[in-house]
Design a protein around this motif. Structure first.
Motif, PDB file in Angstrom:
ATOM      1  N   SER A 104       0.837  -1.199   0.000  1.00 18.51           N
ATOM      2  CA  SER A 104       0.000   0.000   0.000  1.00 18.51           C
ATOM      3  C   SER A 104       0.875   1.253   0.000  1.00 18.51           C
ATOM      4  O   SER A 104       2.010   1.241   0.461  1.00 18.51           O
ATOM      5  CB  SER A 104      -0.922   0.011   1.215  1.00 18.51           C
ATOM      6  OG  SER A 104      -0.174   0.006   2.407  1.00 18.51           O
ATOM      7  N   SER A 105       0.302   2.314  -0.527  1.00 18.81           N
ATOM      8  CA  SER A 105       0.934   3.618  -0.414  1.00 18.81           C
ATOM      9  C   SER A 105       0.126   4.423   0.596  1.00 18.81           C
ATOM     10  O   SER A 105      -1.070   4.196   0.748  1.00 18.81           O
ATOM     11  CB  SER A 105       0.987   4.327  -1.770  1.00 18.81           C
ATOM     12  OG  SER A 105      -0.306   4.490  -2.285  1.00 18.81           O
ATOM     13  N   TRP A 106       0.771   5.331   1.282  1.00 21.46           N
ATOM     14  CA  TRP A 106       0.057   6.128   2.276  1.00 21.46           C
ATOM     15  C   TRP A 106       0.382   7.604   2.110  1.00 21.46           C
ATOM     16  O   TRP A 106       1.433   7.973   1.593  1.00 21.46           O
ATOM     17  CB  TRP A 106       0.352   5.675   3.710  1.00 21.46           C
ATOM     18  CG  TRP A 106       1.790   5.591   4.103  1.00 21.46           C
ATOM     19  CD1 TRP A 106       2.575   4.474   4.111  1.00 21.46           C
ATOM     20  CD2 TRP A 106       2.633   6.655   4.585  1.00 21.46           C
ATOM     21  NE1 TRP A 106       3.843   4.775   4.550  1.00 21.46           N
ATOM     22  CE2 TRP A 106       3.900   6.103   4.842  1.00 21.46           C
ATOM     23  CE3 TRP A 106       2.437   8.009   4.806  1.00 21.46           C
ATOM     24  CZ2 TRP A 106       4.971   6.862   5.321  1.00 21.46           C
ATOM     25  CZ3 TRP A 106       3.494   8.776   5.276  1.00 21.46           C
ATOM     26  CH2 TRP A 106       4.743   8.193   5.533  1.00 21.46           C
ATOM     27  N   THR A 107      -0.565   8.406   2.553  1.00 24.99           N
ATOM     28  CA  THR A 107      -0.378   9.852   2.604  1.00 24.99           C
ATOM     29  C   THR A 107      -0.802  10.316   3.991  1.00 24.99           C
ATOM     30  O   THR A 107      -1.928  10.068   4.415  1.00 24.99           O
ATOM     31  CB  THR A 107      -1.208  10.581   1.529  1.00 24.99           C
ATOM     32  OG1 THR A 107      -0.901  10.032   0.247  1.00 24.99           O
ATOM     33  CG2 THR A 107      -0.903  12.073   1.536  1.00 24.99           C
ATOM     34  N   LEU A 108       0.113  10.959   4.689  1.00 21.40           N
ATOM     35  CA  LEU A 108      -0.141  11.513   6.015  1.00 21.40           C
ATOM     36  C   LEU A 108      -0.424  13.005   5.847  1.00 21.40           C
ATOM     37  O   LEU A 108       0.385  13.741   5.262  1.00 21.40           O
ATOM     38  CB  LEU A 108       1.084  11.311   6.912  1.00 21.40           C
ATOM     39  CG  LEU A 108       1.136  12.082   8.231  1.00 21.40           C
ATOM     40  CD1 LEU A 108       0.028  11.649   9.171  1.00 21.40           C
ATOM     41  CD2 LEU A 108       2.499  11.911   8.892  1.00 21.40           C
ATOM     42  N   PHE A 109      -1.578  13.436   6.325  1.00 27.05           N
ATOM     43  CA  PHE A 109      -1.964  14.844   6.291  1.00 27.05           C
ATOM     44  C   PHE A 109      -1.854  15.380   7.717  1.00 27.05           C
ATOM     45  O   PHE A 109      -2.408  14.787   8.639  1.00 27.05           O
ATOM     46  CB  PHE A 109      -3.402  14.994   5.784  1.00 27.05           C
ATOM     47  CG  PHE A 109      -3.589  14.470   4.385  1.00 27.05           C
ATOM     48  CD1 PHE A 109      -3.440  15.313   3.288  1.00 27.05           C
ATOM     49  CD2 PHE A 109      -3.918  13.143   4.162  1.00 27.05           C
ATOM     50  CE1 PHE A 109      -3.621  14.839   2.001  1.00 27.05           C
ATOM     51  CE2 PHE A 109      -4.093  12.654   2.874  1.00 27.05           C
ATOM     52  CZ  PHE A 109      -3.947  13.506   1.788  1.00 27.05           C
ATOM     53  N   TYR A 110      -1.153  16.491   7.891  1.00 35.05           N
ATOM     54  CA  TYR A 110      -0.921  17.019   9.233  1.00 35.05           C
ATOM     55  C   TYR A 110      -0.772  18.541   9.179  1.00 35.05           C
ATOM     56  O   TYR A 110      -0.744  19.136   8.100  1.00 35.05           O
ATOM     57  CB  TYR A 110       0.307  16.372   9.869  1.00 35.05           C
ATOM     58  CG  TYR A 110       1.609  16.687   9.159  1.00 35.05           C
ATOM     59  CD1 TYR A 110       2.465  17.666   9.638  1.00 35.05           C
ATOM     60  CD2 TYR A 110       1.972  15.996   8.004  1.00 35.05           C
ATOM     61  CE1 TYR A 110       3.653  17.956   8.993  1.00 35.05           C
ATOM     62  CE2 TYR A 110       3.168  16.279   7.345  1.00 35.05           C
ATOM     63  CZ  TYR A 110       3.997  17.260   7.836  1.00 35.05           C
ATOM     64  OH  TYR A 110       5.166  17.557   7.191  1.00 35.05           O
TER      65      TYR A 110
END
Length: 130
Positions: A104-110
């Motif tokens: 999987s690929s992930w994107t962290l939004f912060y």
């Protein structure tokens, strides 16, 4: 009549099994990625998945706390989202099961230290433990 009922029950079982296999994400199931984080899927009904995610990745906050995970699964892939409320962030994973693995690929939004929205991208490989 008993044969017909038996045939109908068999057909229902077959179709439910085929749907679960097409989705490729059994519930309940327990997955762990190479960073030690854990994903527990407790429901995968009608294309919707529910579970918990516990972060154990070094260098990231909000570790050791199970957070709700929710998303969707289809024959072509899956996604799930985890909101880390205590850290004012959320992460979205997009992937596909491949046997006992889920690349999987992930994107962290912060929110960064200047109070501005930011994101970080990466990849994980989850391996099914059970």
């Amino acid at each position: 009549m008993k044969r017909l009922l038996g045939l109908l029950l068999f057909a229902q079982f077959f179709f439910l099994s085929a749907e679960a296999m097409a989705q490729g994400l059994p519930a309940p199931s327990y997955w762990k990625n190479e960073r030690g984080s854990e994903l527990f899927i407790w429901s995968a009904n009608s294309g919707t998945i529910q579970g918990t995610f516990t972060n154990h990745a070094q260098g990231f906050a909000c570790q050791g706390i199970p957070y709700p995970a929710s998303g969707a699964v289809s024959p072509t892939g899956l996604y799930f989202v985890v909101t880390f409320a205590q850290c004012n962030s959320f992460t979205r994973w997009v992937g596909k099961t491949n046997g006992s693995q889920m690349p999987s690929s992930w994107t962290l939004f912060y929110v960064d230290k200047n109070g501005k929205p930011a994101k970080l991208k990466g990849a994980d490989i989850f391996t099914r433990v059970w």
